[in-house]
Motif scaffolding. Structure first.
Motif, PDB file in Angstrom:
ATOM      1  N   LEU A 125       0.817  -1.208   0.000  1.00  0.00           N
ATOM      2  CA  LEU A 125       0.000   0.000   0.000  1.00  0.00           C
ATOM      3  C   LEU A 125       0.853   1.262   0.000  1.00  0.00           C
ATOM      4  CD1 LEU A 125      -2.834  -1.099   2.472  1.00  0.00           C
ATOM      5  CD2 LEU A 125      -2.869  -1.052  -0.037  1.00  0.00           C
ATOM      6  N   GLU A 141       0.745   4.373  -2.620  1.00  0.00           N
ATOM      7  CA  GLU A 141       0.440   5.740  -2.197  1.00  0.00           C
ATOM      8  C   GLU A 141       1.554   6.697  -2.577  1.00  0.00           C
ATOM      9  OE1 GLU A 141      -2.366   6.876  -1.180  1.00  0.00           O
ATOM     10  OE2 GLU A 141      -3.338   4.913  -1.058  1.00  0.00           O
ATOM     11  N   LEU A 145       1.211   7.399  -6.168  1.00  0.00           N
ATOM     12  CA  LEU A 145       0.055   8.264  -6.379  1.00  0.00           C
ATOM     13  C   LEU A 145       0.382   9.716  -6.055  1.00  0.00           C
ATOM     14  CD1 LEU A 145      -2.952   8.458  -7.092  1.00  0.00           C
ATOM     15  CD2 LEU A 145      -3.469   7.979  -4.687  1.00  0.00           C
ATOM     16  N   GLN A 202      -9.681   6.828  -7.582  1.00  0.00           N
ATOM     17  CA  GLN A 202     -10.388   5.742  -6.907  1.00  0.00           C
ATOM     18  C   GLN A 202     -10.314   4.444  -7.706  1.00  0.00           C
ATOM     19  OE1 GLN A 202     -11.640   5.984  -3.740  1.00  0.00           O
ATOM     20  NE2 GLN A 202     -11.672   3.747  -3.998  1.00  0.00           N
ATOM     21  N   ARG A 238      -6.940   3.026  -7.121  1.00  0.00           N
ATOM     22  CA  ARG A 238      -6.834   2.534  -5.745  1.00  0.00           C
ATOM     23  C   ARG A 238      -7.564   1.191  -5.594  1.00  0.00           C
ATOM     24  NH1 ARG A 238      -7.403   7.102  -2.822  1.00  0.00           N
ATOM     25  NH2 ARG A 238      -5.204   7.177  -2.221  1.00  0.00           N
ATOM     26  N   TRP A 264      -5.415  -1.499  -7.335  1.00  0.00           N
ATOM     27  CA  TRP A 264      -4.252  -1.897  -6.529  1.00  0.00           C
ATOM     28  C   TRP A 264      -4.685  -2.666  -5.279  1.00  0.00           C
ATOM     29  CZ3 TRP A 264       0.623  -2.230  -7.861  1.00  0.00           C
ATOM     30  CH2 TRP A 264       1.583  -2.481  -6.870  1.00  0.00           C
TER      31      TRP A 264
END
Length: 341
Positions: free
Chosen positions: A16, A20, A23, A39, A42, A45
């Protein structure tokens, strides 16, 4: 003693956190502006992470290989098409996301990148070329002969050393608007710009410092426009010569303002319609049909030339200011006979 649950939690955090950080980098670069797109990525993933941690042993970002990816893709078969799990395009999008996060993660921690996802796509042509469907129209671009004719035509706006007599008189007869129009078209072809990019250029956009030829722009700083981030793109030498000439003409005409290609001497911005008509007129005057593909053909011709020279698609995408997956539209053209300059 480290328990299995703690181990799984650590692996989950690793997956995660890698996503992030990727991102955050994409957002700070001006991409992924829409909450809906964020979204979607996300969720994708999250599904990948859940599958990795559900394996025994758990699949880490370092250990992930082609067999894992094949098993992950196979596990999605049988799911309903509400998530497009059976679509080759969706598989391509998923693998590209995995590859980007892996590449970014490797740079972050200073290790060689895991290229399993990129290799998996390469090994599966039905996925690799999913966005180059025969049903999709090919991008319009200039043929070799058209490009040569256009380059010769727009270049005639610039006086050349040793040319005298009537030829110089003809060049002098061009108005500053004529020179602007030709150089703007040259910039689209020589630097891969959209019409909007051309209108958004400012006097600081042409970069001269560090070039091979004194005073000749060799790259452009293209400002962001709200849809894409600011970027830099190289300029073909012949187009750089024209830009240099235009800057001289612009100064001699005492044109005000900061726009590189203004509409008036007072420096008013060039309107979309006026610039469209100007580009169309230049193409027609050069003997090129302006109806089919418009001036966007110039940008596509630039992209194809760079790809055929062996430039990595991701680099060309950065020059164009688009996401890397957009480059798939050129695959069938690049794979065909060479026909651009």
């Amino acid at each position: 003693m480290i328990t299995l649950s703690l181990f799984e939690d650590a692996q989950s955090q690793s997956h995660l956190l890698a996503f992030e950080r990727w991102l955050v980098d994409r957002r700070s670069s001006g991409f992924l502006r829409q909450p809906g797109s964020v979204q979607v990525y996300r969720d994708m993933w999250g599904a990948f992470t859940a599958w990795c941690l559900g394996q025994s042993p758990a699949v880490t970002l370092a250990s992930l290989d082609g067999l894992d990816l094949q098993a992950f893709q196979a596990a999605r078969f049988g799911q309903k098409s509400s998530d497009l799990s059976l679509s080759p395009r969706y598989a391509l999008r998923f693998m590209r996301l995995i590859d980007r996060v892996l590449q970014h993660h490797a740079v972050e921690i200073g290790v060689p990148a895991n290229v399993a996802a990129a290799q998996w796509v390469s090994d599966h042509p039905e996925v690799r070329y999913a966005e180059a469907s025969k049903a999709d129209p090919l991008p319009e671009f200039l043929s070799v002969s058209e490009a040569r004719v256009l380059i010769a035509f727009v270049s005639s706006a610039r006086p050349r050393p040793g040319v005298s007599g009537a030829r110089r008189d003809g060049q002098a007869a061009l108005s500053w608007q004529d020179v602007r129009n030709r150089v703007a078209v040259a910039t689209q072809l020589g630097a891969g710009l959209t019409p909007g990019d051309v209108r958004g250029l400012v006097l600081a956009s042409p970069v001269v410092h560090g070039g091979r030829v004194r005073d000749r722009p060799w790259k452009l700083g293209v400002p962001g426009d709200g849809n894409s981030a600011a970027r830099e793109t190289p300029v073909a030498p012949w187009a750089g010569e024209l830009l240099h000439h235009w800057l001289q003409v612009r100064a001699e005409a005492r044109i005000l303002g900061d726009w590189l290609f203004p509409a008036t001497r007072s420096g008013k911005p060039w309107s979309k319609e006026a610039q469209y008509k100007a580009a169309r007129s230049v193409l027609e005057d050069a003997g090129i049909d302006s109806a089919d593909g418009g001036s966007f053909r110039l940008r596509h011709t630039f992209a194809l030339r760079q790809l055929r020279r062996g430039t990595e698609p991701a680099q060309v995408a950065r020059w164009l200011g688009v996401e890397p997956e957009v480059m798939a539209r050129y695959d069938r053209v690049v794979a065909g006979p060479a026909d651009v300059v």
